[in-house]
Enzyme design. Structure first.
Site, PDB file in Angstrom:
ATOM      1  CG  HIS A 162     -29.601  10.632  12.782  1.00  0.00           C
ATOM      2  ND1 HIS A 162     -30.102  11.680  12.032  1.00  0.00           N
ATOM      3  CD2 HIS A 162     -30.682  10.006  13.296  1.00  0.00           C
ATOM      4  CE1 HIS A 162     -31.423  11.667  12.082  1.00  0.00           C
ATOM      5  NE2 HIS A 162     -31.799  10.672  12.847  1.00  0.00           N
ATOM      6  CE  LYS A 180     -38.095   9.075  10.357  1.00  0.00           C
ATOM      7  NZ  LYS A 180     -36.998  10.066  10.494  1.00  0.00           N
ATOM      8  NE  ARG A 196     -33.114  16.960  12.769  1.00  0.00           N
ATOM      9  CZ  ARG A 196     -32.798  15.751  13.135  1.00  0.00           C
ATOM     10  NH1 ARG A 196     -31.548  15.462  13.358  1.00  0.00           N
ATOM     11  NH2 ARG A 196     -33.722  14.834  13.286  1.00  0.00           N
ATOM     12  CB  ALA A 197     -37.207  21.476  10.358  1.00  0.00           C
ATOM     13  CG  ASP A 198     -36.226  17.003  14.124  1.00  0.00           C
ATOM     14  OD1 ASP A 198     -35.520  17.938  14.546  1.00  0.00           O
ATOM     15  OD2 ASP A 198     -35.851  15.820  14.149  1.00  0.00           O
ATOM     16  NE  ARG A 199     -35.230  16.279  19.085  1.00  0.00           N
ATOM     17  CZ  ARG A 199     -36.055  15.468  19.730  1.00  0.00           C
ATOM     18  NH1 ARG A 199     -37.053  15.956  20.444  1.00  0.00           N
ATOM     19  NH2 ARG A 199     -35.897  14.160  19.669  1.00  0.00           N
ATOM     20  CG  ASP A 226     -34.321   7.778  12.602  1.00  0.00           C
ATOM     21  OD1 ASP A 226     -33.144   7.873  13.006  1.00  0.00           O
ATOM     22  OD2 ASP A 226     -35.057   8.761  12.456  1.00  0.00           O
ATOM     23  CG  ASP A 256     -27.340  16.331  18.857  1.00  0.00           C
ATOM     24  OD1 ASP A 256     -27.654  15.140  18.709  1.00  0.00           O
ATOM     25  OD2 ASP A 256     -28.128  17.276  18.653  1.00  0.00           O
ATOM     26  CB  SER A 268     -35.105  11.720   8.009  1.00  0.00           C
ATOM     27  OG  SER A 268     -34.740  10.783   8.994  1.00  0.00           O
ATOM     28  CG  ASP A 298     -33.078   8.001   6.291  1.00  0.00           C
ATOM     29  OD1 ASP A 298     -32.673   7.011   6.940  1.00  0.00           O
ATOM     30  OD2 ASP A 298     -33.950   8.770   6.733  1.00  0.00           O
ATOM     31  CG  HIS A 299     -30.153   9.045   8.852  1.00  0.00           C
ATOM     32  ND1 HIS A 299     -30.362   8.418  10.064  1.00  0.00           N
ATOM     33  CD2 HIS A 299     -31.318   9.653   8.553  1.00  0.00           C
ATOM     34  CE1 HIS A 299     -31.593   8.648  10.472  1.00  0.00           C
ATOM     35  NE2 HIS A 299     -32.210   9.383   9.566  1.00  0.00           N
ATOM     36  CG  HIS A 303     -34.017   9.358  17.261  1.00  0.00           C
ATOM     37  ND1 HIS A 303     -32.776   9.950  17.285  1.00  0.00           N
ATOM     38  CD2 HIS A 303     -34.472   9.524  15.997  1.00  0.00           C
ATOM     39  CE1 HIS A 303     -32.497  10.453  16.093  1.00  0.00           C
ATOM     40  NE2 HIS A 303     -33.513  10.190  15.288  1.00  0.00           N
ATOM     41  CG  ASP A 352     -35.771   7.169   8.532  1.00  0.00           C
ATOM     42  OD1 ASP A 352     -34.962   7.706   9.306  1.00  0.00           O
ATOM     43  OD2 ASP A 352     -36.367   7.784   7.625  1.00  0.00           O
TER      44      ASP A 352
END
Length: 559
Positions: free
Chosen positions: A501, A361, A286-289, A430, A171, A81, A471-472, A434, A28
């Site tokens: 990323h 993950k 985007r979901a994670d946050r 990953d 970002d 991801s 994956d990235h 971060h 990852d």
């Protein structure tokens, strides 16, 4: 066979044998970039991955893991991801995240859906609250989508609108928040001219307010809750532009870390707390946050912090943030309908599958791999193992994470010979990347490489085949750069750390004693991306991929 004539049965590959055990490793956040002191993968000791690269170009190549290759709108969109594992598992490219939202906004379909009609019931008597990251970064949200939603909602009956802004600086460049807020204020002023009571109600930096992830620090969400819902924050201002300019004057202030603030009227009263009867939309795609806030807004039964008030609201996400938890239960844009994933095909063709990662993950190597679908396809043929991640610490504190434990589970599964495919995700490069901690990220990359070695050794012992990919990108470039590619410095002359990323391609390597002679990467798929990996893996299992899958990366030449 269904009545439609559809069959899960795949044809045998004309030149490749069945029955080889495949070890499928996803690193990852492991991209390929120029070697330099900010490329942690290059600096780290990674003998296993280095040895795979020696197989180029026949057994090692790069594929795209960002932008259109993974269903995102433009080539400036870095991969993530979720979309990466969707593409790896589905073998085809589906419109994702921002692109789904763009299509829904452009067609107007967003306003016809169940989610919008649900929140619309509050427009007559309540306030519409929009909460999200305010920037054009395109990773979690985009300003232009918020602008279109504001316009569309006001045209469809929203009379009172409050925006709760989260400043970015992660970002996008630090300091850009002022310009984004000015743009938004301009739009809100135009709405007020049309008789809509529209204004900014609260704000704060994304790493201080609301946007925590993986239940790392609920205080971040609580600070947001207090400002957005209760209308309480340590800093009170008459306008958001004034708030941000003022808060940025503090020493070491940064858009990411601005403290929470609320906007108050002339009497010092908060202009936009969330109350019974209101509608709330979290505008990030985007979901994670967003998951943690979604839980606080949606769950009756909630004990992560004292909400003080739990208003009866109509809440919808821009998208559904967690398909397993069905959270939130209402959303403005439906997820891509991903059907006929490689995992489902393979179990229907006798491929016994083992998948493993640690908590952060685990969902990627199972749920997202399987097309945003929970659970097993055929329980008797599959086993999924989740190793609990460290909690309550940032990942740079323990950069080795659970790489060794994941590798041991994979090794045991391979050596048991009970499975035809053993699939893992190694999160280190990953998750530690971060944090922006370069030294820790170097340790993380070595730990992932050690895990790869253990898995390759097991594949060696059973005469199997390995496929190693990612994956990235992330850990391969840890510094922000200008258009020429030179490192950016802050006002004190220090480098600006890149925690996000990247747009870099990722490796795919194949090999192992079970790989048939004459197998090599084709030269005629130069633009290959993550979605091409699925057909490749199917071929290595001795099967032809479905006709509509992205083409395989391999060919068999007669020696």
């Amino acid at each position: 066979m269904g009545s439609s004539g559809f069959s899960w049965k795949l044809n045998d590959h004309p030149k490749l044998p069945k029955g080889k055990i495949i070890g499928l490793v996803v690193l990852d956040g492991w991209g390929e970039a120029k070697p330099n002191q900010y490329n942690c993968i290059h600096i780290a000791e990674t003998p296993a991955m280095d040895s795979l690269k020696m197989g180029a170009p026949e057994k090692w190549r790069l594929v795209k893991a960002h932008g259109k290759a993974v269903g995102l709108p433009t080539e400036d969109d870095m991969g993530n991801s979720e979309v990466g594992h969707n593409a790896l598992g589905a073998g085809r490219i589906f419109a994702q995240g921002a692109k789904l939202v763009d299509l829904a906004l452009a067609s107007g379909k967003i306003y016809e859906g169940e989610g919008f009609n649900y929140i619309k019931e509050s427009f007559e008597t309540g306030t519409l609250h929009l909460i999200g990251l305010l920037s054009d970064g395109g990773v979690h949200s985009r300003l232009d989508q918020l602008q279109l939603l504001l316009k569309g909602a006001s045209e469809r009956g929203a009379k009172r609108i409050r925006v709760h802004v989260l400043t970015d600086g992660r970002d996008v460049l630090d300091g850009s928040s002022v310009g984004f807020v000015e743009t938004l204020e301009n739009d809100l002023a135009k709405l007020r001219e049309k008789g809509v009571d529209a204004q900014i109600a609260s704000g704060g930096g994304r790493m201080q307010v609301t946007m925590d992830r993986y239940e790392n620090d609920w205080d971040v969400v609580k600070r947001g809750w207090d400002a957005q819902v209760l209308g309480e924050a340590p800093h009170k201002f008459k306008s958001a532009v004034e708030a941000i300019k003022k808060l940025r004057e503090a020493p070491n202030a940064n858009d990411q870390y601005l403290p929470p603030f609320v906007i108050v009227d002339d009497n010092g009263k908060a202009v936009g707390p969330i109350v019974d009867g209101d509608a709330v939309v979290t505008v990030n795609f985007r979901a994670d946050r967003m998951v943690m806030l979604a839980k606080a807004l949606e769950y009756d039964d909630f004990d992560k912090f004292d909400r003080v008030r739990f208003p009866k609201i109509r809440y919808a996400g821009m998208l559904q943030y967690d398909g397993e938890l069905k959270l939130p239960s209402h959303y403005l844009v439906s997820p891509p309908e991903i059907d006929r994933t490689s995992g489902e095909y393979l179990v229907h063709n006798g491929i016994r599958t083992f998948a493993c990662s640690e908590t952060v993950k685990f969902g990627h190597v199972t749920f997202f791999w399987n097309g945003n679908r929970s659970g097993y396809f055929k329980q008797e043929m599959e086993e999924y193992v989740e190793i609990p991640s460290d909690s309550g610490i940032t990942f740079n504190v323990q950069p080795k994470m659970k790489a060794l434990e994941i590798a041991e589970k994979a090794r045991d599964a391979i050596l048991s010979r009970k499975f035809d495919q053993v699939r893992v995700n190694l999160p280190n490069s990953d998750m530690v990347g971060h944090t922006g901690d370069i030294e820790a990220t170097i340790v993380a990359c070595k730990a992932a490489d050690d895990a790869v070695k253990m898995i390759l050794d097991a594949i060696d012992q059973v005469g199997g085949i390995y496929v190693v990919t990612a994956d990235h990108g992330n850990a391969e470039d840890m510094v922000k750069r200008n258009k020429k590619g030179e490192p950016l410095l802050d006002k004190n002359g220090n480098i600006q750390i890149l925690t996000s990323h990247t747009l870099e391609p990722v490796p795919v390597a194949i090999g192992g004693p079970g790989l048939a002679p004459g197998v090599r990467f084709r030269k005629d798929v130069p633009e290959g991306g993550l979605a091409n990996v699925a057909a490749t893996v199917m071929n290595l299992h001795g099967l032809e991929a479905p006709a509509d899958y992205e083409p395989t990366l391999i060919e068999v030449v007669d020696n």
